[in-house]
Enzyme design. Structure first.
Site, PDB file in Angstrom:
ATOM      1  CG  LEU A   1      -1.962  -1.106   1.262  1.00  0.00           C
ATOM      2  CD1 LEU A   1      -2.631  -1.159   2.627  1.00  0.00           C
ATOM      3  CD2 LEU A   1      -3.003  -0.905   0.160  1.00  0.00           C
TER       4      LEU A   1
ATOM      5  CG  HIS B   1       3.246 -12.351   7.733  1.00  0.00           C
ATOM      6  ND1 HIS B   1       3.539 -12.102   6.399  1.00  0.00           N
ATOM      7  CD2 HIS B   1       4.285 -13.067   8.214  1.00  0.00           C
ATOM      8  CE1 HIS B   1       4.718 -12.635   6.110  1.00  0.00           C
ATOM      9  NE2 HIS B   1       5.190 -13.233   7.196  1.00  0.00           N
TER      10      HIS B   1
END
Ligand code: GRF
Length: 207
Positions: free
Chosen positions: A93, A109
């Site tokens: 991002l 994650h």
């Protein structure tokens, strides 16, 4: 009700886990928009099946990733999204995106951060590296997203034992099972306003 936006790139099994928990009312939130950067992502079909607006936005249509991110910001803002969930989103991002939704972006994650994370650590590669290193333990981490890659404040973590004979596939499956529990749990905590940020640490309020 917290308005949730989800970014995906692939199968969307984490998205599905989230959809399921929202549906049964465990999460005081509402998934209002799903965006994929990948046309073939099965997560789009999952979203549509659940009656959620799910769209594909092609990064190639934009001059650069800043412009692409600007479009993402626009789409989320238009729908007054409060929380962004990255559920297997493989793009980085932009700074602008992160500052627009500061402390309101959550990522999952598939390792115990700060091990096996950062640039290039995604998908099966993570489990490959864990196995090659000879780790006895790995796991999953849910964290807030900041300007670094996988460096934001950790919200929840859970360990998974690496057993003899484990393969990338078997380990991936075990970790994914934990992810499917951990991500909705973190989103629930966010929606219940139970996460307190102290610098780079989080404190989970006790009921
Ligand atoms: C998960 O392992 C997640 O941790 C990682 O990408 C994978 C996405 O799987 N960021 P899915 O699309 O949710 O099935």
């Amino acid at each position: 009700m917290v308005k949730i936006g989800v970014l995906i790139s692939g199968g969307g099994s984490n998205l599905q886990a989230l959809i399921d928990k929202v549906k049964v009312g465990e999460i005081k939130g509402d998934i209002r928009l799903i965006i994929s950067n990948n046309k073939g992502a099965y997560g789009i079909a999952r979203g549509r099946k659940a009656g959620i607006e799910s769209i594909y936005i092609d990064p190639k249509e934009f001059e650069n990733m800043e412009e692409y991110n600007r479009r993402l910001i626009e789409e989320f803002k238009k729908r007054k999204i409060d929380l962004i969930v990255l559920a297997g989103f493989l793009k980085i991002l932009s700074k602008e995106f992160i500052s627009t939704f500061r402390n309101r972006i959550i990522n999952i994650h598939p390792s115990l951060i700060p091990s096996f994370c950062g640039k290039g650590h995604y998908g099966e590669r993570v489990h490959r590296k864990v196995l090659d290193y000879g780790c006895k333990i790995t796991g999953a981490t849910v964290h807030f997203v900041d300007e670094g890659t996988d460096t934001g404040p950790i919200i929840l973590q859970e360990a998974v034992r690496v057993e003899e004979g484990d393969t990338v596939e078997s380990l991936g499956k075990k970790v994914l099972k934990v992810e499917h529990r951990l991500l909705p749990e973190a989103v629930k905590l966010f929606c219940d306003n139970m996460i307190v940020l102290r610098g780079r640490k989080t404190i989970i309020k006790q009921e």
